[in-house]
Write a protein that holds these residues in place. Structure first.
Motif, PDB file in Angstrom:
ATOM      1  N   LYS A  25     -10.380  -1.307   6.310  1.00 59.59           N
ATOM      2  CA  LYS A  25      -9.002  -1.044   6.730  1.00 59.59           C
ATOM      3  C   LYS A  25      -8.044  -2.050   6.102  1.00 59.59           C
ATOM      4  CE  LYS A  25      -6.116  -0.567  10.836  1.00 59.59           C
ATOM      5  NZ  LYS A  25      -6.052  -0.651  12.291  1.00 59.59           N
ATOM      6  N   GLN A  29      -5.176  -1.225   3.460  1.00 55.73           N
ATOM      7  CA  GLN A  29      -3.799  -1.523   3.861  1.00 55.73           C
ATOM      8  C   GLN A  29      -3.097  -2.366   2.802  1.00 55.73           C
ATOM      9  OE1 GLN A  29      -3.564  -3.394   7.700  1.00 55.73           O
ATOM     10  NE2 GLN A  29      -1.340  -3.553   7.661  1.00 55.73           N
ATOM     11  N   TYR A  30      -3.851  -3.233   2.139  1.00 46.75           N
ATOM     12  CA  TYR A  30      -3.300  -4.107   1.104  1.00 46.75           C
ATOM     13  C   TYR A  30      -4.000  -3.800  -0.224  1.00 46.75           C
ATOM     14  CZ  TYR A  30      -1.411  -6.523   5.116  1.00 46.75           C
ATOM     15  OH  TYR A  30      -0.754  -6.821   6.278  1.00 46.75           O
TER      16      TYR A  30
END
Length: 114
Positions: A25, A29-30
């Protein structure tokens, strides 16, 4: 993330699966985040053998991340063998703790759009 003695097969438990999912995750996300996958072993066996085994362990986690959609160009594999124990290798419980893979987030870029 833990492994059985003399094995590069990742032991899936609710705890390890949760930790792996959290990492996936975060990486998703990045998208500019880079991480190291660092393999370790206990001290049973030769240093050369343990170095190769720790590399195989790290590569098995890399393969799991790849299957879950993480861009492997952002990941690097490091084999530490038996050189960085986190517990004593004198007894089985300590050796079990030393058979592991660590995931280290090296850097990531966070941009706020105006």
């Amino acid at each position: 993330m833990a492994f059985e003695f003399n094995s590069d097969k990742f032991i899936e438990t609710p705890e390890t699966t949760t930790k792996l999912d959290q990492l996936i995750k975060l990486l998703n996300q990045y998208p500019y985040a880079h991480a190291q996958i660092v393999g370790h072993t206990d001290s049973i066996g030769t240093k050369h053998y343990n170095k190769k085994l720790s590399e195989k362990r790290a590569l098995s986690v890399l393969e799991i991340l790849k299957k879950k959609g993480v861009d492997t160009n952002r990941l690097s594999v490091i084999a530490k063998g038996e050189s960085q124990p986190i517990a004593t290798n004198m007894y089985a419980p300590g050796r079990a703790k030393n058979r592991r893979v660590e995931l280290i987030i090296l850097s990531f870029q966070y941009t706020v759009d105006e």
